[in-house]
Motif scaffolding. Structure first.
Motif, PDB file in Angstrom:
ATOM      1  N   ASP A  47       0.815  -1.226   0.000  1.00  0.00           N
ATOM      2  CA  ASP A  47       0.000   0.000   0.000  1.00  0.00           C
ATOM      3  C   ASP A  47       0.849   1.276   0.000  1.00  0.00           C
ATOM      4  O   ASP A  47       0.348   2.336   0.361  1.00  0.00           O
ATOM      5  N   ILE A  48       2.127   1.178  -0.392  1.00  0.00           N
ATOM      6  CA  ILE A  48       2.920   2.407  -0.589  1.00  0.00           C
ATOM      7  C   ILE A  48       2.454   3.044  -1.893  1.00  0.00           C
ATOM      8  O   ILE A  48       2.373   2.377  -2.924  1.00  0.00           O
ATOM      9  N   LYS A  49       2.135   4.342  -1.839  1.00  0.00           N
ATOM     10  CA  LYS A  49       1.440   4.986  -2.969  1.00  0.00           C
ATOM     11  C   LYS A  49       2.373   5.664  -3.967  1.00  0.00           C
ATOM     12  O   LYS A  49       1.971   5.985  -5.074  1.00  0.00           O
ATOM     13  N   LYS A  50       3.614   5.980  -3.546  1.00  0.00           N
ATOM     14  CA  LYS A  50       4.557   6.647  -4.448  1.00  0.00           C
ATOM     15  C   LYS A  50       5.894   5.916  -4.382  1.00  0.00           C
ATOM     16  O   LYS A  50       6.278   5.426  -3.316  1.00  0.00           O
ATOM     17  N   ILE A  51       6.610   5.894  -5.489  1.00  0.00           N
ATOM     18  CA  ILE A  51       7.939   5.278  -5.467  1.00  0.00           C
ATOM     19  C   ILE A  51       8.845   6.132  -4.590  1.00  0.00           C
ATOM     20  O   ILE A  51       8.920   7.348  -4.756  1.00  0.00           O
ATOM     21  N   THR A  52       9.505   5.508  -3.616  1.00  0.00           N
ATOM     22  CA  THR A  52      10.292   6.267  -2.642  1.00  0.00           C
ATOM     23  C   THR A  52      11.730   6.483  -3.100  1.00  0.00           C
ATOM     24  O   THR A  52      12.360   7.458  -2.718  1.00  0.00           O
ATOM     25  N   ARG A  53      12.292   5.549  -3.851  1.00  0.00           N
ATOM     26  CA  ARG A  53      13.607   5.749  -4.458  1.00  0.00           C
ATOM     27  C   ARG A  53      13.777   4.841  -5.669  1.00  0.00           C
ATOM     28  O   ARG A  53      12.899   4.025  -5.948  1.00  0.00           O
ATOM     29  N   ARG A  54      14.900   5.001  -6.356  1.00  0.00           N
ATOM     30  CA  ARG A  54      15.074   4.299  -7.623  1.00  0.00           C
ATOM     31  C   ARG A  54      14.923   2.785  -7.432  1.00  0.00           C
ATOM     32  O   ARG A  54      15.435   2.213  -6.483  1.00  0.00           O
ATOM     33  N   CYS A  55      14.215   2.148  -8.374  1.00  0.00           N
ATOM     34  CA  CYS A  55      13.960   0.710  -8.277  1.00  0.00           C
ATOM     35  C   CYS A  55      14.677  -0.034  -9.401  1.00  0.00           C
ATOM     36  O   CYS A  55      14.919   0.520 -10.473  1.00  0.00           O
ATOM     37  N   ASP A  56      14.994  -1.276  -9.135  1.00  0.00           N
ATOM     38  CA  ASP A  56      15.625  -2.107 -10.162  1.00  0.00           C
ATOM     39  C   ASP A  56      14.602  -2.610 -11.173  1.00  0.00           C
ATOM     40  O   ASP A  56      14.869  -2.637 -12.367  1.00  0.00           O
ATOM     41  N   VAL A  57      13.458  -3.054 -10.655  1.00  0.00           N
ATOM     42  CA  VAL A  57      12.440  -3.641 -11.535  1.00  0.00           C
ATOM     43  C   VAL A  57      11.070  -3.051 -11.203  1.00  0.00           C
ATOM     44  O   VAL A  57      10.715  -2.913 -10.037  1.00  0.00           O
ATOM     45  N   GLY A  58      10.319  -2.695 -12.240  1.00  0.00           N
ATOM     46  CA  GLY A  58       8.925  -2.269 -12.069  1.00  0.00           C
ATOM     47  C   GLY A  58       8.025  -3.210 -12.838  1.00  0.00           C
ATOM     48  O   GLY A  58       8.302  -3.537 -14.000  1.00  0.00           O
ATOM     49  N   LEU A  59       6.983  -3.699 -12.195  1.00  0.00           N
ATOM     50  CA  LEU A  59       5.995  -4.557 -12.853  1.00  0.00           C
ATOM     51  C   LEU A  59       4.714  -3.752 -13.056  1.00  0.00           C
ATOM     52  O   LEU A  59       4.189  -3.168 -12.107  1.00  0.00           O
ATOM     53  N   ILE A  60       4.230  -3.735 -14.294  1.00  0.00           N
ATOM     54  CA  ILE A  60       3.023  -2.972 -14.617  1.00  0.00           C
ATOM     55  C   ILE A  60       1.902  -3.926 -15.003  1.00  0.00           C
ATOM     56  O   ILE A  60       2.044  -4.721 -15.932  1.00  0.00           O
ATOM     57  N   GLU A  61       0.797  -3.844 -14.280  1.00  0.00           N
ATOM     58  CA  GLU A  61      -0.429  -4.561 -14.674  1.00  0.00           C
ATOM     59  C   GLU A  61      -1.407  -3.533 -15.249  1.00  0.00           C
ATOM     60  O   GLU A  61      -1.560  -2.448 -14.706  1.00  0.00           O
TER      61      GLU A  61
END
Ligand code: SF4
Length: 189
Positions: A47-61
């Motif tokens: 339930d985190i609503k915003k990306i907090t720092r750079r991510c390695d992988v993002g999954l989009i549904e």
């Protein structure tokens, strides 16, 4: 990829039904091994609503049917090294893309809303109002697949892809060997 010992993973559902996220939970007890290797950033799972720092992988549904979907997808593209479209809705719009077929008039969006809320024989809408609350995200002229909006690095077909497919894809990406994506687990229904 970031220098953190654990990879960072973000996930989101745009115009999707959360079935692809449910499939991610189908990895069952392997989720314990997953959280040994990754830290979840923005995701419906925590339930985190915003990306907090750079991510390695993002999954989009899901694909994009409104302005908020586009902003979220663009945020994921900016902040994720690798972006994966998960499931048919993300890849080609899925069921929501059926509304793209309603385009007989000069104003297809208006036609679509009238079909959904006024004209269809199955509608019960006594006051003949189309939802117009300013808090509602602006609906796009049609549904867009993710790759029509941003660059997508990988696509995992299926409605939804199986938990095994998601597990193997994620572990491959986390270990930096995406060429080992398991073709035998890919399905298209
Ligand atoms: Fe739901 Fe299927 Fe779309 Fe995934 S691909 S969000 S399971 S309809």
């Amino acid at each position: 990829m970031s220098d953190s010992p654990k990879k960072r993973l973000a996930t989101t559902s745009l115009a999707g039904c959360f079935g692809c996220h449910m499939s991610l939970l189908d990895i069952d007890e392997r989720i314990l091994a997953l959280i040994e290797q990754v830290e979840f950033d923005r995701s419906p799972i925590n339930d985190i609503k915003k990306i907090t720092r750079r991510c390695d992988v993002g999954l989009i549904e899901g694909g994009c049917c409104n302005e908020e979907n586009v902003h979220t997808l663009q945020e994921f593209r900016r902040k994720c090294d690798v972006l994966v479209a998960v499931g048919q809705c993300a890849i080609m719009g899925g069921l929501p893309v059926m509304r793209n077929a309603i385009m007989h008039s000069d104003d297809p969006l208006k036609e679509c809303l009238y079909e959904a809320y006024i004209d269809s024989p199955y509608i019960q809408n006594d006051n003949h109002q189309i939802p117009n609350d300013p808090a509602l995200p602006l609906i796009l002229d049609r549904v867009y697949s993710c790759s029509e909006v941003v660059k997508i690095d990988y696509q995992i077909p299926g409605c939804p892809p199986s938990g095994d497919m998601l597990w193997q894809t994620l572990t491959s990406l986390i270990e930096g060997r995406p060429e080992n994506l398991p073709l035998e687990l890919i399905k298209y229904d």
